[in-house]
Write a protein that holds these residues in place. Sequence first.
Motif, PDB file in Angstrom:
ATOM      1  N   LEU A  97      67.020  39.243  17.402  1.00 60.26           N
ATOM      2  CA  LEU A  97      65.822  38.812  17.118  1.00 60.26           C
ATOM      3  C   LEU A  97      65.093  39.679  16.679  1.00 60.26           C
ATOM      4  O   LEU A  97      64.604  40.738  16.146  1.00 60.26           O
ATOM      5  CB  LEU A  97      65.729  37.061  17.266  1.00 60.26           C
ATOM      6  CG  LEU A  97      64.376  36.436  15.698  1.00 60.26           C
ATOM      7  CD1 LEU A  97      64.727  36.866  14.397  1.00 60.26           C
ATOM      8  CD2 LEU A  97      64.089  35.323  15.979  1.00 60.26           C
ATOM      9  N   ARG A 101      63.929  43.023  14.955  1.00 54.65           N
ATOM     10  CA  ARG A 101      62.515  42.614  13.541  1.00 54.65           C
ATOM     11  C   ARG A 101      61.866  44.183  14.411  1.00 54.65           C
ATOM     12  O   ARG A 101      60.853  45.026  13.425  1.00 54.65           O
ATOM     13  CB  ARG A 101      61.375  42.292  14.373  1.00 54.65           C
ATOM     14  CG  ARG A 101      59.480  42.138  14.739  1.00 54.65           C
ATOM     15  CD  ARG A 101      59.079  41.187  15.557  1.00 54.65           C
ATOM     16  NE  ARG A 101      59.387  39.835  15.950  1.00 54.65           N
ATOM     17  CZ  ARG A 101      59.410  39.162  15.543  1.00 54.65           C
ATOM     18  NH1 ARG A 101      58.774  38.414  14.034  1.00 54.65           N
ATOM     19  NH2 ARG A 101      59.432  37.658  15.823  1.00 54.65           N
ATOM     20  N   TYR A 211      63.689  37.631   7.977  1.00 53.03           N
ATOM     21  CA  TYR A 211      63.912  36.312   8.513  1.00 53.03           C
ATOM     22  C   TYR A 211      65.454  36.019   8.240  1.00 53.03           C
ATOM     23  O   TYR A 211      65.833  34.960   8.540  1.00 53.03           O
ATOM     24  CB  TYR A 211      63.046  36.015   7.511  1.00 53.03           C
ATOM     25  CG  TYR A 211      61.815  35.507   7.494  1.00 53.03           C
ATOM     26  CD1 TYR A 211      61.426  35.338   8.655  1.00 53.03           C
ATOM     27  CD2 TYR A 211      60.804  36.111   6.439  1.00 53.03           C
ATOM     28  CE1 TYR A 211      60.024  35.705   9.642  1.00 53.03           C
ATOM     29  CE2 TYR A 211      59.613  36.652   6.744  1.00 53.03           C
ATOM     30  CZ  TYR A 211      58.667  36.139   8.459  1.00 53.03           C
ATOM     31  OH  TYR A 211      58.091  36.284   8.055  1.00 53.03           O
ATOM     32  N   GLY A 214      67.682  36.158  11.023  1.00 58.88           N
ATOM     33  CA  GLY A 214      66.978  35.257  11.618  1.00 58.88           C
ATOM     34  C   GLY A 214      67.872  33.839  11.245  1.00 58.88           C
ATOM     35  O   GLY A 214      68.455  33.221  12.127  1.00 58.88           O
ATOM     36  N   TYR A 215      67.950  33.682   9.572  1.00 68.73           N
ATOM     37  CA  TYR A 215      68.636  32.237   9.746  1.00 68.73           C
ATOM     38  C   TYR A 215      70.332  33.113   9.693  1.00 68.73           C
ATOM     39  O   TYR A 215      70.637  31.671   9.942  1.00 68.73           O
ATOM     40  CB  TYR A 215      68.237  32.504   8.047  1.00 68.73           C
ATOM     41  CG  TYR A 215      69.950  31.843   6.813  1.00 68.73           C
ATOM     42  CD1 TYR A 215      69.133  30.186   7.188  1.00 68.73           C
ATOM     43  CD2 TYR A 215      71.285  32.024   6.740  1.00 68.73           C
ATOM     44  CE1 TYR A 215      70.189  29.388   6.613  1.00 68.73           C
ATOM     45  CE2 TYR A 215      71.717  30.918   6.001  1.00 68.73           C
ATOM     46  CZ  TYR A 215      71.163  29.763   5.891  1.00 68.73           C
ATOM     47  OH  TYR A 215      72.694  28.840   5.291  1.00 68.73           O
TER      48      TYR A 215
END
Length: 722
Positions: A97, A101, A211, A214-215
């Motif tokens: 993650l 980022r 995001y 992340g999902y």
Amino acid sequence: MGLPALEFSDCCLDSPHFRETLKSHEAELDKTNKFIKELIKDGKSLISALKNLSSAKRKFADSLNEFKFQCIGDAETDDEMCIARSLQEFATVLRNLEDERIRMIENASEVLITPLEKFRKEQIGAAKEAKKKYDKETEKYCGILEKHLNLSSKKKESQLQEADSQVDLVRQHFYEVSLEYVFKVQEVQERKMFEFVEPLLAFLQGLFTFYHHGYELAKDFGDFKTQLTISIQNTRNRFEGTRSEVESLMKKMKENPLEHKTISPYTMEGYLYVQEKRHFGTSWVKHYCTYQRDSKQITMVPFDQKSGGKGGEDESVTLKSCTRRKTDSIEKRFCFDVEAVDRPGVITMQALSEEDRRLWMEAMDGREPVYNSNKDSQSEGTAQLDSIGFSIIRKCIHAVETRGINEQGLYRIVGVNSRVQKLLSVLMDPKTASETETDICAEWEIKTITSALKTYLRMLPGPLMMYQFQRSFIKAAKLENQESRVSEIHSLVHRLPEKNRQMLQLLMNHLANVANNHKQNLMTVANLGVVFGPTLLRPQEETVAAIMDIKFQNIVIEILIENHEKIFNTVPDMPLTNAQLHLSRKKSSDSKPPSCSERPLTLFHTVQSTEKQEQRNSIINSSLESVSSNPNSILNSSSSLQPNMNSSDPDLNVVKPTRPNSLTPFRKAKALYACKAEHDSELSFTAGTVFDNVHPSQEPGWLEGTLNGKTGLIPENYVEFL
């Protein structure tokens, strides 16, 4: 209400309305400029905060990855391995993650900060420069116009015409500058609609990408999360089960620590103060001492619990004699002298109490050592694996499967103890027990029946899966490969006595039916393992280590339930070869004696008491008479030959038998595999061969039997009893 449009035609008139409209546009540009300036500042702060957040999360992930769980015991269950691996899985997810980022942060500077700064400098900055030029030309034009209008009409015509031409040129230039400025202002107002918003959209798109990543990580993590949730719940259930057991053991130890002392390989061990002579006098040094009666070896380890470390080197000596010190011969209490074969002089030791000195003296002076007999926590009863016992279990199973298979918490919810005992007394009554067709009345609750079944199994003289196989079953559950676990447990089950195996098969078939209805009764295979593990595989010694192994007892029961058809209805895979058995025979003769949990059930003999010896002889004689009248009775009633494990008689000595029990009945057995003899003491045979007079031999892993008039050794795992 939006801004009014700036018309190019108004530039020529330069009316007050035009000027007001122009000022409103300029104010909007100033507002936009300040907003973009603040937005750039906030954007840089956000990027810096995201970098700090990412750095903190990476540090957190590194901490998770570095931590390693240490479980109690020499092996871990699948659930514990899953939980131990979870921290590394968490760290991997967090790192993935944060990688995404960082890509988003690096991209944010390019797609957000740089375009906004460029728009502010190139577009709004250009508009400001155009305003400065426009204001300058306005001042110039107004000044020349005023000067021109102040010219005297008496000037020469040529001068007046020249002045008019100059004013016309300045007016024309002012008009052009005004048009350019209006054009630039309107251009910036239009450009900000896309050049200002487009970078924000790109930045949000980067956020959405982050995001979404992340999902996707969460989706990929879903299977492990589900498995981990189940493992956590299973581990919590096991903890709740073992915690009460450990707490109960702790209370027993508080009440009477000597009765629950762990059986040790040493005859005696504990702390003693040893007198040491120094140049300035004598001092008493605390040692942890062990004594082994067979070798007469005393080991002294200097150790003080307060400092938590050893105070010197270990020392071992061979005992020659031990003498109690009289009270008037030394100032210290509880002292005794030890003479060693391999050390000159006398070693003076101080015990912790008078009772402690008595135990050390008994251990060292050649008198019979005092052992704490293994105590079985089961209640005393007459439960046996005989026809009555099978009848009771079948009746309970029939009642459960016909009336309560779907009751929630089946076998987990216990019945009222008085009702359970009353039902057992009815079922165990020889008058009613013989009535095999009689079902348990409907007046008895299902929880009472299930508790009666479990209680009866606990009332057996030994656990259904036997003390001598308990460690083997636990070791099998600790194997890494599930297939290996099943195979090893399969083999161990077929080494159980026939009636034990039949009862276990009856019970596992029933528990499989219970598990098949787990959606209604909520009793999964794992839950049934928690309930029946400690009952069917209870250890011979009640220790914390044994309680920690309850989770592996549960796994054994789970495997038996899930694989009951294969385990009980098929012959296990080929056991050790004959050559391997010979090797194991050779090794076994040189190996050390097995630990208490691995050795077979022990016999008791009396060394000193003639009266007690005669009493035991009478018991054995009566048992022999019962064997002669009914050879199978010895199989159905193992408790008739077992001593009272709760006896506190100090004259009893626990010894390991060195030859077959003379009371063991001779039975027929059939060969499962072919075997070729490698020594004269062995028998050669083919699969299906039937042996007579089969009974245990002195060799571990071998039986002794007769074939065609010849008596010899047979590999234990190659045959089954008829």
